[in-house]
Design an enzyme around this catalytic site. Structure first.
Site, PDB file in Angstrom:
ATOM      1  CB  CYS A   1      50.208  44.419  44.440  1.00  0.00           C
ATOM      2  SG  CYS A   1      50.092  42.614  44.361  1.00  0.00           S
TER       3      CYS A   1
ATOM      4  CG  HIS B   1      46.328  46.092  44.212  1.00  0.00           C
ATOM      5  ND1 HIS B   1      46.498  45.472  42.998  1.00  0.00           N
ATOM      6  CD2 HIS B   1      46.636  45.159  45.149  1.00  0.00           C
ATOM      7  CE1 HIS B   1      46.891  44.224  43.192  1.00  0.00           C
ATOM      8  NE2 HIS B   1      46.979  44.012  44.487  1.00  0.00           N
TER       9      HIS B   1
ATOM     10  CG  ASN C   1      46.091  40.673  43.035  1.00  0.00           C
ATOM     11  OD1 ASN C   1      46.696  41.468  42.329  1.00  0.00           O
ATOM     12  ND2 ASN C   1      46.370  40.509  44.319  1.00  0.00           N
TER      13      ASN C   1
END
EC number: 2.3.1.180
Length: 328
Positions: free
Chosen positions: A122, A255, A285
């Protein structure tokens, strides 16, 4: 002359299949897995996500996002002399050829530009931007295409409601170019391999088959605790390196993992929630794609304007984390 790298184009792509919490709840119920819209939203802030079609690969999503970024930057594929793709779900399980090389081919680039992948989960987009920035400042490359692209739906265990409800697919891209005007003001990267086990896909390729598990595993509480700590720290490091304070930030583009982590980070930086770009509710996500997806959304709807100071930061498996401070 001092060289800087500057963002001159952004782009994004989401697969057509939009899956709401209600859709996912119904699918999971058919498998005997209990969850609900309220359970998912209250823990993550997620209402929907997008899943790629069976024949779509990360490179397909990446190319669609890249075309948008190139158009905004008024660049053609042959103008790009470096392609960097951040992805944890590359086109090929063995990770070669790189997804960046596949993107280069699909864009019709015949100029023999360099191309490679970056793997920091990520945090991948932040890592990739940092690498591109260094290449441009060194004079090695002039126009760099940086992409975050993921098809996380391929590595989700839909018998595990603690992870399968959180992730989605998508891609985001930027074009960075050499400039005399400051653009990327600071980058900071970190990793701590002692936390490798809290977020991983614990399988490996052995004799043509997966040994172990090919599904994502996450220790949610451990990731949450670490994330809220390191995100504040790395943001301050980037600000200090640039000689700036949090009060000078126009936007925080974190993020998009969990709205509670995001709000906690904004609070610790003394930033009003209104200065934070949020897309996790509609995208879930999307790992390395989440920051450029959110950045592009805010650029295109006019929130992020030329001259704005933008903090982009992320955490990911490894454990990795980092930040990029940019003047748009």
């Amino acid at each position: 002359m001092t060289l800087y790298s500057k963002i001159i184009g952004t782009g994004s792509y989401l697969p057509r299949q939009r899956v709401t919490n209600a859709d996912l709840t119904a699918q999971l119920a058919a498998k005997g897995v209990e969850t609900s819209d309220e359970w998912i939203f209250s823990r993550s802030g997620i209402s929907a996500r997008h899943f790629a079609a069976p024949d779509q690969l990360s490179s397909d999503l990446a190319v669609a996002a890249a075309k948008q970024a190139l158009a905004m930057a008024d660049k053609q594929p042959h103008d790009i002399d470096l392609v960097i793709v951040a992805s944890s779900t590359p086109d090929f399980y063995g990770s070669f050829p790189s997804t960046a090389c596949i993107v280069q081919r699909k864009l019709g680039m015949t100029n023999h530009s360099a191309a490679f992948d970056v793997q920091a989960v990520c945090s991948g987009f932040v890592y990739a931007v940092s690498v591109a920035d260094a290449f441009i400042k060194a004079g090695a490359h002039k126009n760099v295409l940086v992409i975050g692209a993921e098809v996380f739906s391929r590595i989700l265990n839909f018998d595990d409601r603690t992870t399968c409800v959180l992730f989605g697919d998508g891609a985001g891209a930027i074009v960075l170019t050499a400039s005399e005007e400051p653009g990327i003001l600071a980058t900071k990267l970190h990793a701590d391999g002692s936390y490798a086990d809290i977020l991983s896909v614990p399988g490996n390729l052995a004799n043509g088959a997966i040994a172990g598990s090919g599904f994502l595993y996450m220790d949610g509480p451990a990731v949450f605790k670490l994330a809220v700590s390191v995100l504040e720290q790395v943001a301050h490091e980037a600000l200090e390196h640039a000689g700036m304070t949090a009060e000078q930030l126009d936007w925080l583009v974190p993020h998009q993992a969990n709205i509670r982590i995001m709000k906690s980070t904004a609070k610790k930086l003394n930033l009003p929630i209104e200065k934070m770009v949020v897309t996790v509710d509609q995208h879930g996500n999307t790992s390395a794609a989440s920051i450029p997806l959110a950045l592009d959304a805010a650029v295109r709807d006019g929130r992020i304007k030329p001259g704005h100071n933008v903090m982009m930061e992320g955490v990911g498996g490894g454990f990795t984390w980092g930040a990029v401070l940019a003047r748009m």
